[in-house]
Design a protein around this motif. Structure first.
Motif, short mmCIF file in Angstrom:
data_model
loop_
_atom_site.label_atom_id
_atom_site.label_comp_id
_atom_site.label_asym_id
_atom_site.label_seq_id
_atom_site.Cartn_x
_atom_site.Cartn_y
_atom_site.Cartn_z
N GLY A 1 -41.65 111.83 -35.25
CA GLY A 1 -42.27 110.79 -35.31
C GLY A 1 -43.33 110.50 -34.10
O GLY A 1 -44.65 109.94 -34.20
N VAL B 1 -39.36 109.72 -41.47
CA VAL B 1 -40.04 109.76 -40.07
C VAL B 1 -41.39 108.74 -40.34
O VAL B 1 -41.82 107.90 -39.40
N MET B 2 -42.01 108.92 -41.44
CA MET B 2 -43.05 107.98 -41.94
C MET B 2 -42.84 106.49 -41.76
O MET B 2 -43.39 105.55 -41.27
N ILE C 1 -35.94 105.21 -35.47
CA ILE C 1 -37.33 104.46 -34.77
C ILE C 1 -36.69 104.42 -33.24
O ILE C 1 -37.91 104.56 -32.43
N LEU D 1 -37.87 107.69 -31.77
CA LEU D 1 -39.29 107.74 -31.90
C LEU D 1 -39.98 106.78 -30.77
O LEU D 1 -40.79 107.34 -29.92
N GLY E 1 -44.95 106.10 -47.01
CA GLY E 1 -43.65 106.73 -46.71
C GLY E 1 -43.05 107.33 -47.99
O GLY E 1 -42.24 108.39 -47.89
N ALA F 1 -40.09 105.08 -40.28
CA ALA F 1 -40.12 104.74 -38.77
C ALA F 1 -41.45 104.57 -38.03
O ALA F 1 -41.66 103.56 -37.31
N ILE F 2 -42.46 105.52 -38.28
CA ILE F 2 -43.64 105.19 -37.77
C ILE F 2 -44.25 104.08 -38.12
O ILE F 2 -44.65 103.22 -37.24
N LEU G 1 -45.57 116.66 -42.22
CA LEU G 1 -44.10 116.55 -41.99
C LEU G 1 -43.36 117.00 -43.30
O LEU G 1 -42.26 117.43 -43.18
#
Lengths: 241, 229, 304
Positions: C47, C86-87, A137, A140, C114, C89-90, C74
């Motif tokens: 991300g 990554v998902m 995060i 990102l 996710g 985190a997004i 991804l």
């Protein structure tokens, strides 16, 4: 660009800014759970929760108008579903949806606007969120602007060459969009590799070194206790049945 | 005087078989500043990555009496710092201070010690007021100086700067030249900016197709290859 | 579709959280195991890429356009574990910084997009990526990643009592299918362009797997998500059916969470009845979080 405002606000100093991030996360969760479990949501409870949030805005010295409008970002989604409740004759449910989602969204914004993101992420990490996720995060967020700028420049360059005006068949436009995404993907990969190189050059060996950890104080515990008591009052005395 | 950094017969070949470096010999003496000149793709950046073991190939590198191997790579990287061309790629931590403390932390300093070191480095580049800022919001000149502070915080004996003048306006460039001129470390400058090279580096090496084809006084090299507008 | 806070009933968000947390912890461990040092910045930057990719519009039809959601792309480039990181985190960044999706609802959103979305997006490629059905498989992956997430989100909303008249549900399903097909198309187009740039960027799908197994898994996921959607739309019908079949007990436990049952046993004390599921759900989520975190950090220590 609201997130630039958010970043600036989160770095101000105030009583709320000074609290430990874990304490604010716990407070947020308490608040959200209280709102989520208040059933039905009476007018008294809404006023009570709103009062707590207003106190938070004062304690954090945040601009009220900005907070009110920014929290409204949730409303379009809510309105769509609320309309459906109205159509099916359940106006009470519609009002509850709007009030709950707006109060919750405002509460999240209050915490995020009074805690710098790194501190917030560190707090989440210390409350047990996997380190790898917290680090992802963090990266990102750091490269969000860099890659978005890159995408914006590519989009601009395409516009300047008249891609919006052209009358190419749709398949070609799709191919062009796919191509630019692929290039953006490639640049992101390259960037990630260079970042890793730069990290390795400064001694990175696979684990992010822990840094600034603020310590929770008795003041943090006191705040949390006071909030819990107030939430209890609103939740069980003013709200619900 | 013995060189602080010496490279002998450095090779590097890309995965597809093209040779990016072909037997480069190079010496750098304590306190000296050398400019690496040459066309894009002539091997300058590959050469400096090879120097600290970020790329691997034939040949040997000795820094301060320590030979570069996989085992000593970490040690060599603490002695030889690189300021990369794209500061955004180098400043990956959420705040300026944390970014500068990243290197010292990796060297095994405690949190407090690393933050203290970071503050000192920031003071050295006169940007203490930026400590808590997010790197993204800095200007190009500030980013470059912060990246340099991140390298200096590891107290290297050699500082390598890869195209440090890109995106800098004249005042930032002047600041950078002033700052670099005051650093006691030996420096390697990769640059296309001849005024910058002349201001700081008395000696220059000229790269062509993965080799150093000439070295000598910067003025002479520039004249020999007509490397000015 | 990112569910905001305030929509989900306590049993739903608590249950979704109770599934997501160990799910994410599992994938975090997998992603951590597979991580060369370079994977951490890679996941972060990818991300950011998915975020930025939303700015590039694909013309779809008369005046409308779609953009990449990214789960399947991804998954086929980074692998499912990293894609899940990554998902997640997004979704976290969207919930915190963009007021898009809730924080209590994060468990549900992470589960939908996710975990389920990424797995559904990866399966076709996993089983048919090396066969002559490679391109259909990539399209199907993109399609499933969006369709399954949307169905699950709708299910959770309806289980929470959000009103959804029959026709609206039908139209929504149609819209889901359209946007899923768009995602499939975009995923296919982008992976095609990527392969032309560098064929190493797509994960090698491994040996052609047991495609019967793949078909069963995909059918199961699809049936489960669409089936759950209809079950939540028609809870009474389902109950009647299962009563007639004499499996009421078992079926009910499939569609209700243990915490929902909890409500009944505290019927006497009203406030306790309402507060307990929330508090218990939260405690469970937190406990699992901490345990998973401990486990991971211990493993990481052992390795280094």
């Amino acid at each position: 660009m609201h997130y630039i405002v958010l970043d600036r606000l989160s770095r101000q100093s105030s009583y709320l800014h000074g609290l430990d991030a874990r304490c604010k996360i716990a407070a947020l969760i308490l608040f959200l759970v209280a709102v989520a479990t208040t059933l039905p949501l009476g007018a008294g409870a809404v006023v009570g929760y709103a009062f707590l949030l207003a106190a938070g805005v004062l304690l954090a010295r945040l601009p009220p108008a900005w907070m009110l409008t920014r929290s409204a970002a949730v409303l379009p989604f809510t309105m769509a579903f609320a309309t459906m409740s109205v159509v099916t004759g359940n106006i009470q449910h519609a009002v509850t949806l709007v009030a709950k989602s707006y109060l919750s969204s405002f509460a999240v914004l209050l915490v995020v606007a009074s805690t710098p993101l790194p501190a917030l992420l560190d707090g989440f990490g210390r409350l047990g969120v996997p380190v790898i996720l917290v680090t992802v995060i963090q990266f990102l967020y750091r490269y969000l602007f860099v890659i978005t700028d890159e995408a914006r420049r590519m989009w601009l360059a395409a516009q300047l060459r008249g891609s919006a005006l052209s009358r190419q068949p749709r398949s070609e436009k799709v191919a062009a969009a796919a191509g630019s995404l692929a290039v953006l993907f490639a640049r992101s990969l390259e960037k990630a590799e260079s970042i890793h190189l730069a990290m390795t050059a400064r001694g990175f060996s696979g684990r992010m070194p822990a840094l600034v950890h603020p310590r929770a104080t008795a003041g943090d515990a006191l705040f949390l206790l006071a909030l819990a008591a107030l939430l209890w009052l609103v939740r069980f005395r003013l709200g619900g049945t | 005087m013995s060189p602080i950094l010496e490279a002998r017969g450095l090779d590097y070949t890309y995965d597809d078989g093209t040779a990016a470096l072909a037997g480069v010999n190079f010496r750098l003496f304590p306190g000296e500043t050398v400019a690496l000149l040459g066309a894009n793709g002539s091997g300058k950046t590959t050469f400096v990555l090879r120097l600290v073991g970020l790329l691997e190939g034939a040949g040997e590198v000795v820094v301060g009496g320590v030979q570069l191997t996989r085992k000593t790579a970490a040690l060599i990287r603490s002695k030889v710092g690189i300021v990369f061309q794209d500061s955004d790629e180098q400043l990956f931590m959420p705040s300026v201070l944390e970014d500068i403390a990243f290197g010292p932390r990796n060297l095994g300093q405690s949190q407090e010690q690393a933050l203290k070191t970071a503050r000192q480095s920031l003071e050295m580049i006169r940007l203490s007021h930026l400590a808590d800022r997010a790197p993204y919001h800095l200007s190009a000149g500030e980013k470059r100086r912060v990246a340099l502070a991140g390298v200096l915080a590891m107290s290297p004996e050699v500082v390598i700067l890869d195209e440090p003048t890109t995106f800098l306006d004249p005042p930032s460039l002047r600041d950078l030249i002033d700052l670099l001129g005051r650093l006691p470390q030996a420096k390697i400058l990769i640059t296309h900016d001849i005024a910058f090279a002349k201001a700081l580096a008395p000696r220059a090496c000229f790269f062509e197709r993965g080799r150093i084809v000439a070295e000598g006084k910067t003025h002479d090299i520039v004249r020999q290859f007509q490397w000015e507008l | 579709m990112h569910i905001p806070d305030g929509f989900l009933s306590t049993p739903v968000w608590a249950a979704a959280g109770a599934v997501s947390v160990p799910g994410v912890a599992f994938f975090a461990r997998r992603a951590g195991d597979a991580a060369g040092d370079g994977r951490i910045p890679l996941m972060g930057v990818m991300g950011a890429f998915v975020f930025a990719a939303q700015m590039i519009n694909f013309p779809v039809g008369i005046g409308t356009s779609g953009h990449l959601v990214g789960g399947a792309l991804l998954a086929v480039t980074l692998g499912p574990a990293a894609a899940c990181m990554v998902m997640t985190a997004i979704l976290a960044v969207q919930a915190l910084l963009f007021q898009d999706g809730g924080v209590l609802a994060l468990g549900a959103n992470v589960f939908n997009m996710g975990i389920a979305g990424v797995v559904a997006g990866y399966l076709p490629y996993r089983y048919w990526g090396q066969t002559r059905f490679r391109r259909p498989a990539i399209f199907l992956g993109g399609f499933l990643s969006v369709f399954v997430s949307a169905c699950l989100a709708m299910t959770q909303l309806m289980l929470s009592g959000v009103a959804m008249p029959g026709p609206v549900l039908g139209v929504s399903l149609g819209l889901f299918a359209v946007s899923a097909a768009i995602e499939g198309g975009i995923t296919l187009a982008v992976t095609g362009a990527l392969e032309r740039l560098n064929s190493n960027w797509l994960r090698s799908a491994g040996k052609a797997g047991n495609s019967g197994m793949g078909a069963i898994l995909i059918a199961a996921i699809l049936l489960a998500s669409v089936g759950a959607l209809f079950a939540s739309a028609l809870p009474d019908g389902l109950e009647k059916l299962s009563e007639e079949l004499g499996i009421a007990g078992r079926a009910a436990s499939l569609f209700q969470t243990p915490l929902a049952d909890y409500e009944a046993s505290f019927a006497g004390q009203d406030w306790l009845r309402k507060a307990l599921p929330g508090v218990l759900g939260l405690a469970a989520v937190y406990l699992v979080c901490v345990l998973a975190g401990r486990l991971i950090s211990r493993r990481a220590l052992h390795r280094s």
